[in-house]
Design a protein around this motif. Sequence first.
Motif, mmCIF file in Angstrom:
data_model
loop_
_atom_site.group_PDB
_atom_site.id
_atom_site.type_symbol
_atom_site.label_atom_id
_atom_site.label_comp_id
_atom_site.label_asym_id
_atom_site.label_seq_id
_atom_site.Cartn_x
_atom_site.Cartn_y
_atom_site.Cartn_z
ATOM 1 N N SER A 17 -12.086 12.426 -18.637
ATOM 2 C CA SER A 17 -11.832 11.436 -19.688
ATOM 3 C C SER A 17 -10.347 11.279 -19.989
ATOM 4 N N GLU A 18 -9.525 12.311 -19.655
ATOM 5 C CA GLU A 18 -8.081 12.233 -19.881
ATOM 6 C C GLU A 18 -7.320 12.418 -18.563
ATOM 7 N N SER A 19 -7.933 12.036 -17.461
ATOM 8 C CA SER A 19 -7.343 12.310 -16.146
ATOM 9 C C SER A 19 -6.206 11.377 -15.765
ATOM 10 N N GLY A 20 -6.081 10.259 -16.452
ATOM 11 C CA GLY A 20 -5.069 9.267 -16.084
ATOM 12 C C GLY A 20 -5.653 7.882 -16.254
ATOM 13 N N GLU A 21 -5.349 6.988 -15.314
ATOM 14 C CA GLU A 21 -5.857 5.620 -15.433
ATOM 15 C C GLU A 21 -7.385 5.634 -15.389
ATOM 16 N N ALA A 22 -7.995 5.034 -16.390
ATOM 17 C CA ALA A 22 -9.452 5.072 -16.530
ATOM 18 C C ALA A 22 -10.116 4.052 -15.607
ATOM 19 N N PHE A 23 -11.318 4.384 -15.160
ATOM 20 C CA PHE A 23 -12.123 3.460 -14.358
ATOM 21 C C PHE A 23 -13.562 3.946 -14.385
ATOM 22 N N VAL A 30 0.836 -1.201 0.000
ATOM 23 C CA VAL A 30 0.000 0.000 0.000
ATOM 24 C C VAL A 30 0.873 1.255 0.000
ATOM 25 N N ASP A 31 1.879 1.261 0.860
ATOM 26 C CA ASP A 31 2.744 2.447 0.976
ATOM 27 C C ASP A 31 3.467 2.761 -0.333
ATOM 28 N N ALA A 32 3.652 1.764 -1.180
ATOM 29 C CA ALA A 32 4.339 1.968 -2.456
ATOM 30 C C ALA A 32 3.408 2.521 -3.538
ATOM 31 N N SER A 33 2.133 2.626 -3.250
ATOM 32 C CA SER A 33 1.168 3.108 -4.235
ATOM 33 C C SER A 33 1.453 4.566 -4.586
ATOM 34 N N PRO A 34 1.464 4.910 -5.856
ATOM 35 C CA PRO A 34 1.732 6.309 -6.242
ATOM 36 C C PRO A 34 0.555 7.238 -5.981
ATOM 37 N N TRP A 35 -0.571 6.698 -5.570
ATOM 38 C CA TRP A 35 -1.784 7.511 -5.416
ATOM 39 C C TRP A 35 -2.216 7.707 -3.973
ATOM 40 N N ARG A 36 -1.288 7.477 -3.030
ATOM 41 C CA ARG A 36 -1.613 7.742 -1.628
ATOM 42 C C ARG A 36 -1.830 9.239 -1.417
ATOM 43 N N GLN A 37 -2.875 9.573 -0.670
ATOM 44 C CA GLN A 37 -3.251 10.965 -0.451
ATOM 45 C C GLN A 37 -2.350 11.638 0.584
ATOM 46 N N SER A 38 -2.329 12.971 0.574
ATOM 47 C CA SER A 38 -1.479 13.693 1.515
ATOM 48 C C SER A 38 -2.267 14.401 2.614
ATOM 49 N N THR A 91 -17.146 16.102 -6.316
ATOM 50 C CA THR A 91 -16.111 15.295 -5.659
ATOM 51 C C THR A 91 -15.688 14.181 -6.610
ATOM 52 N N CYS A 92 -14.390 14.105 -6.879
ATOM 53 C CA CYS A 92 -13.918 13.187 -7.920
ATOM 54 C C CYS A 92 -12.585 12.563 -7.540
ATOM 55 N N ARG A 93 -12.448 11.267 -7.762
ATOM 56 C CA ARG A 93 -11.134 10.616 -7.731
ATOM 57 C C ARG A 93 -10.546 10.675 -9.142
ATOM 58 N N ILE A 94 -9.252 10.931 -9.203
ATOM 59 C CA ILE A 94 -8.513 10.905 -10.465
ATOM 60 C C ILE A 94 -7.184 10.200 -10.200
ATOM 61 N N PHE A 95 -6.634 9.564 -11.230
ATOM 62 C CA PHE A 95 -5.423 8.754 -11.047
ATOM 63 C C PHE A 95 -4.400 9.059 -12.146
ATOM 64 N N PRO A 96 -3.807 10.268 -12.072
ATOM 65 C CA PRO A 96 -2.828 10.670 -13.092
ATOM 66 C C PRO A 96 -1.492 9.966 -12.917
ATOM 67 N N GLY A 97 -0.708 10.019 -13.970
ATOM 68 C CA GLY A 97 0.643 9.475 -13.920
ATOM 69 C C GLY A 97 1.615 10.464 -13.297
ATOM 70 N N GLU A 98 2.803 9.971 -12.988
ATOM 71 C CA GLU A 98 3.848 10.818 -12.425
ATOM 72 C C GLU A 98 4.202 11.918 -13.428
ATOM 73 N N GLY A 99 4.343 13.124 -12.944
ATOM 74 C CA GLY A 99 4.670 14.236 -13.823
ATOM 75 C C GLY A 99 3.475 15.019 -14.315
ATOM 76 N N SER A 100 2.280 14.522 -14.070
ATOM 77 C CA SER A 100 1.073 15.273 -14.453
ATOM 78 C C SER A 100 0.740 16.247 -13.332
ATOM 79 N N ASP A 101 1.398 17.411 -13.379
ATOM 80 C CA ASP A 101 1.231 18.376 -12.289
ATOM 81 C C ASP A 101 0.976 19.796 -12.789
ATOM 82 N N GLY A 102 0.727 19.957 -14.089
ATOM 83 C CA GLY A 102 0.536 21.288 -14.650
ATOM 84 C C GLY A 102 -0.848 21.867 -14.373
ATOM 85 N N ILE A 103 -0.945 23.203 -14.485
ATOM 86 C CA ILE A 103 -2.211 23.927 -14.364
ATOM 87 C C ILE A 103 -2.292 24.881 -15.550
#
Length: 506
Positions: free
Chosen positions: A412-418, A27-35, A458-470
């Motif tokens: 639709s382009e937020s990252g891993e789809a679900f 779990v701790d290795a998950s890239p999507w753990r919240q802060s 309220t939305c969950r999104i699962f972007p890849g590493e480096g997707s941090d732009g605004i």
Amino acid sequence: MEWTRESRYTKMEDVSQEALEILKNKVDASPWRQSFHIQPETGLLNDPNGFSYFNGEYHLFYQWFPLGPVHGLKYWYHTKSEDLVHWENVGVGITPGDYFDSHGAYSGSAIEHDEKLYLMYTGNTRDENWIRHPYQCLAVMGKDGAISKINPAINEVPEGYTDHFRDPKVWKEDGRFWSVIGAQRTEETGCVVLYSSADFINWQFEGELKTNLESFGYMWECPDYFEQDGSGVLIFSPQGIEPQGDSYQNIYQSGYLLGKPLNLEDRLFEHQEFNELDCGFDFYAPQTMQDPSGRRILVGWMGLPEIEYPTDAHGWAHCLTIPRELTVKGNKLIQLPAKELAILREKEEKAAGILRDEARTFEGFSGVAYEMISEFDNVDASEFGVEIRVSETERTVISYDAAAQKVVVDRSESGEAFAEKYGTTRQCKVEPGKIKFHLFVDVSSVELFVNDGEEVFTCRIFPGEGSDGIRFFAKDGSARFEAVKWNYQAKMGKGSEASGHAVFNR
């Protein structure tokens, strides 16, 4: 792994410490753990429970299956906070296993009484034929934090209702305790029933709440009644509502009825139409409490039943929303982020300008965990807004469609789809004028408050590493905007998030 009934109903206490630590490391290795959101140490979190203020601290429990990202044998996990922002993981609050909660300690609530915190929850049991039988159970927590169960308060389901009978929410009024419980009638329609007690130990059935929703879904979960700004408010989560326009797009809904204060004598609740609490993709089973200053605070489950999420592969699922303050304005329940969240603000960045059929970036505007307020004045653009968690291939788009007069969230382009079966956009009507987007972005979520809480997504999104732009944008014309952003460098406080050690309290 394949989750059999046996594996779903394995007790955490029967699993080796080594196996739990292996899961925790995964779990701790998950890239999507919240802060800065409450999330499970391992396994699956769902409904918030027992939200209360006691002995100088906020207490918030949640439904927890510790062994994996599936629904199974539910525990109550206990967190607490002095400020609604930094939450300490205390450990297991209620462990299932007695005759009245042998197959799970399901949802419930809490109230202070006689200088103790009393908990009322649904005990889930199953017989040898896997037939469900619910109990409404009691437990009590002292000022030392120790929790002990006492005998169930309600052993049987009243005549006329099925064994889908759960989620007691308690309050005190006129010197008496009251509890609403979510129920299903034998004809398989949802409703809420009312119980009362003089001492919190012995409860009597008062009857069904009388609403004008005689046939509105097949089950109402997680009811919550309170009075706010002179109005009666009944929150619940109906199941079995068909999509209708922009409404009811998720697998299950959560919303409220606003009306006159509930008449406890005849159980009549005169109300307006049902309104969804949240326009986004991932919100369910909210619970409220009243804090010592009189504020009504709501927390919801940032997830939904029966949906697979990308974090499942990492051994965990779901989180809770940020706390929200509720007020009544006209015919609407307004939700605003709890003001305490400003504690998390760090470096401030500002940007402003006129967007002319373009998308623009600004120095200092990037990140994966932040708060941002953007205000737009349209000149003549057909669409304007902001894109977050942007890379060359990913983005989450929050926009205002001027012609349709709608706020639209597109993942639709937020990252891993679900959950694409339920669509990749959510939208709702917002009158034209100045449009304010107040965003709380975490590693794998976004919460959007539109026009000071008039609408919330309220939305969950699962972007890849480096997707941090605004990026701020306007299409087919111009729009003025100004924005302010604060980075969040959050730690969840004492307990395991800070130390890296699991707080299982076996």
